[in-house]
Design an enzyme around this catalytic site. Structure first.
Site, PDB file in Angstrom:
ATOM      1  N   HIS A 107       3.295   9.527  -2.818  1.00 29.95           N
ATOM      2  CA  HIS A 107       4.346   8.667  -3.387  1.00 29.95           C
ATOM      3  C   HIS A 107       4.542   7.426  -2.525  1.00 29.95           C
ATOM      4  O   HIS A 107       4.537   6.287  -3.030  1.00 29.95           O
ATOM      5  CB  HIS A 107       5.646   9.479  -3.477  1.00 29.95           C
ATOM      6  N   GLU A 108       4.707   7.627  -1.217  1.00 28.65           N
ATOM      7  CA  GLU A 108       4.956   6.492  -0.318  1.00 28.65           C
ATOM      8  C   GLU A 108       3.720   5.605  -0.172  1.00 28.65           C
ATOM      9  O   GLU A 108       3.837   4.380  -0.007  1.00 28.65           O
ATOM     10  CB  GLU A 108       5.419   6.993   1.050  1.00 28.65           C
ATOM     11  N   HIS A 167       3.732   3.167  -2.909  1.00 28.69           N
ATOM     12  CA  HIS A 167       4.603   2.030  -2.561  1.00 28.69           C
ATOM     13  C   HIS A 167       3.872   1.064  -1.637  1.00 28.69           C
ATOM     14  O   HIS A 167       3.979  -0.162  -1.787  1.00 28.69           O
ATOM     15  CB  HIS A 167       5.871   2.528  -1.870  1.00 28.69           C
TER      16      HIS A 167
END
Length: 225
Positions: free
Chosen positions: A123-124, A127
């Protein structure tokens, strides 16, 4: 801080780095995102200058041999930009900062939730990837909503098994995945200081939904679980 507390925190960070290194070696998603971030860095030389201006001492906590990373661009070096530390925020396993990289919250990892770490790191990393591609402005709620939609959609965190773990037992066979992505993106936007209400967060997510949910880059498709 007591010596006992310091020793406990060090043990948590040491364990966290072991989990991180295992994922960097064995997780298809984490490995793939590392490769895609590196690919972007190699094709955009401006990132070298950007990283050179960052205070490297901010990333001095690592337990990995850097020799294997010497041929990589400085935009994403896992031992420098994917770090473990003790987090004051007890609501998440990891977080992303545009300048500092990805922080894994060592004190939030337990035997019961360790299996969530792969999707949290992925997820990160999405980003991180989005910020490289678009220079995401997190003060802009539409930017924030879009990268959160993509991260929740592509990380695997909305797989059915994870939703059951989170006690969302009403997960639907049809539509449950989208509901999860929308819910998690909205919750993240609500926590943005520039968002004044849940209604605004929901409205912003709706406004960017079609374009952002349809963008699966750098993956070819979405894993629904």
């Amino acid at each position: 801080m007591s010596e006992i507390k310091a020793a406990q925190d060090k043990k948590k960070c040491d364990d966290c780095y072991k989990y991180r290194d295992e994922l960097l070696k064995n997780s298809p998603a984490v490995i793939y995102m590392s490769q895609q971030i590196e690919k972007l860095a190699q094709t955009h030389p401006k990132y070298r200058k950007q990283i050179d201006n960052i205070d490297k001492s901010l990333f001095n906590k690592n337990n990995i041999d850097n020799s294997s990373e010497s041929n990589k661009s400085p935009i994403f070096i896992p031992s420098k930009h994917l770090i473990c530390d003790i987090c004051p925020d007890n609501t998440k396993l990891a977080g992303f900062h545009p300048d500092l990289g990805i922080l894994i919250c060592a004190n939030q990892i337990s035997s019961s939730n360790k299996f969530l770490l792969e999707s949290s790191i992925t997820h990160e990393m999405i980003h991180y990837y989005d910020n490289m591609r678009f220079k995401v402005d997190l003060n802009n709620l539409k930017h924030h909503a879009c990268t959160e939609i993509r991260a929740s959609m592509l990380s695997g965190e909305c797989a059915m098994s994870f939703e059951f773990f989170r006690k969302f037992s009403t997960f639907k066979m049809f539509g449950g995945f989208k509901d999860c992505v929308r819910r998690r993106a909205t919750l993240s936007v609500i926590n943005n200081p520039n968002c004044k209400s849940q209604e605004i967060a929901e409205k912003v997510v709706d406004e960017v939904w079609n374009s952002c949910f349809g963008d699966t880059r750098p993956f070819d498709d979405v894993f629904f679980g």
